[in-house]
Design a protein around this motif. Structure first.
Motif, PDB file in Angstrom:
ATOM      1  N   HIS A  93       0.874  -1.174   0.000  1.00  0.00           N
ATOM      2  CA  HIS A  93       0.000   0.000   0.000  1.00  0.00           C
ATOM      3  C   HIS A  93       0.918   1.233   0.000  1.00  0.00           C
ATOM      4  CE1 HIS A  93      -3.461  -2.562   1.198  1.00  0.00           C
ATOM      5  NE2 HIS A  93      -2.574  -3.194   1.938  1.00  0.00           N
TER       6      HIS A  93
ATOM      7  N   CYS B  36      -3.877  -1.688  -4.719  1.00  0.00           N
ATOM      8  CA  CYS B  36      -3.768  -2.853  -3.838  1.00  0.00           C
ATOM      9  C   CYS B  36      -4.950  -3.787  -4.062  1.00  0.00           C
ATOM     10  CB  CYS B  36      -3.668  -2.396  -2.383  1.00  0.00           C
ATOM     11  SG  CYS B  36      -4.924  -1.196  -1.900  1.00  0.00           S
TER      12      CYS B  36
ATOM     13  N   HIS C 219      -9.336  -0.495  -3.744  1.00  0.00           N
ATOM     14  CA  HIS C 219      -8.168   0.362  -3.440  1.00  0.00           C
ATOM     15  C   HIS C 219      -8.555   1.835  -3.360  1.00  0.00           C
ATOM     16  CE1 HIS C 219      -4.705   2.851  -4.560  1.00  0.00           C
ATOM     17  NE2 HIS C 219      -5.338   3.127  -5.682  1.00  0.00           N
TER      18      HIS C 219
END
Ligand code: CUA
Length: 324
Positions: free
Chosen positions: A158, A197, A201
């Protein structure tokens, strides 16, 4: 006229981004670090604009110029050496020096506070290791003081980005990374996961709340207390629904038997400003909607829809709101 109407709606959406507070804008810095980033951005913008305009002017000049009779380049070989080698070299060296200078200015200073942030698909776990506090999707910091932010990911990569306060730093599964946050004024600044991610996301947001130092100390003291036990019939029913519904398997509440760690800690859930990782204001309607059908509000997040009877849902919402 649907085209006109959607045009107006789009224009309003763009203008909404210009409202006074700018909670998520690197061009409205609220820290010395982001002021440095903004300055570098404007500097690069000015240099690149100048290079672009000069190049376009030369292109137009080349298109309209008549070829010379002797077949030489119209402006001579000297011009090619100066504008094709010397000037670009100078521009690139200046940009390099200015960028390195900014890099140095962003180095982590001495700090008295540490916050540990763990990135999950798709939310942020926030620890205050010196105070035994765990919360989620909100980082409280004192105004005017640098705070060390220790980062790690639980699953995939992340990236923490709070544009008003600091540039991006990746959170990696295999090792810790570090950044720092400092706000020069009170305010609520929005951050966003800036590394794709998977799944939702784009719905992995968080808030950084900068408080005056005395209010920050009071906030810490309040969060160190466990929440009040449920003292009415409604709240007791809500707590029972919490355990019957299996919420405790994923969400811890300090002072109770709920110790799950897969989802956000809910110890002081009632005092948080948002739910779903900063996607919705934390109010009764949103909370009920989220518990009943989180998959509609944040598709593919890891929380399953619940099938509670409406009385239990009502009591559960009241219980969560009582966790102050
Ligand atoms: Cu987390 Cu993108």
């Amino acid at each position: 006229m649907p085209g006109f109407r959607s045009g107006v709606a789009a224009a309003l959406a763009v203008l909404a981004g210009c409202h006074r507070d700018h909670p998520q804008s690197m061009l409205h810095p609220a820290s010395s670090a982001s002021a440095e980033v903004a300055w570098l951005w404007w500097f690069l913008f000015a240099v690149c604009t100048a290079v672009f305009l000069i190049t376009m002017m030369l292109l137009v000049a080349a298109l309209v110029a008549r070829p010379r009779e002797d077949g030489e380049a119209p402006l001579g070989h000297g011009f090619i050496v100066v504008s094709g080698i010397l000037l670009p070299a100078i521009v690139l060296v200046v940009i390099l020096v200015v960028s390195v200078r900014s890099q140095v200015a962003l180095q982590i200073p001495e700090t008295r506070h540490t916050v540990r942030v763990v990135g999950h698909q798709w939310w942020w776990e926030v620890h205050y290791p010196d105070h035994q506090i765990v919360t989620a999707n909100e980082i409280h910091i004192p105004v005017g003081e640098p705070v060390l932010i220790e980062l790690q990911a639980r699953d995939v990569i992340h990236s923490l980005w709070v544009p008003n306060l600091m540039g991006k730093t990746d959170l990696l599964p295999e090792k810790k990374t570090y950044t720092w946050l400092q706000a020069n004024r009170e305010g609520v600044f929005r951050g966003q996961c800036a590394e794709y991610c998977g799944g939702p996301h784009a719905m992995m947001g968080l808030l950084v709340i900068a408080l005056p130092p005395d209010e920050f100390d009071a906030w810490i003291a309040e969060r160190q207390q466990p929440p009040p036990p449920p003292d009415t019939e409604l709240l007791q029913r809500g707590q029972q629904a919490y355990f019957r519904g299996g919420c405790h398997n994923c969400h811890a509440i300090r002072g109770t038997a709920a110790a799950g760690r897969r989802g956000p800690d809910l110890t002081h859930m009632g005092s948080r400003r948002t739910i779903g990782a900063a996607i919705l204001p934390n109010n009764t309607g949103n909370l009920a909607g989220w518990i009943a059908n989180p998959q509609a509000l944040k598709p593919d997040n890891l929380m399953p829809n619940s099938h509670l009877p409406s009385d239990d849902l009502h009591a559960l919402v009241a219980y969560l709101q009582s966790l102050q």
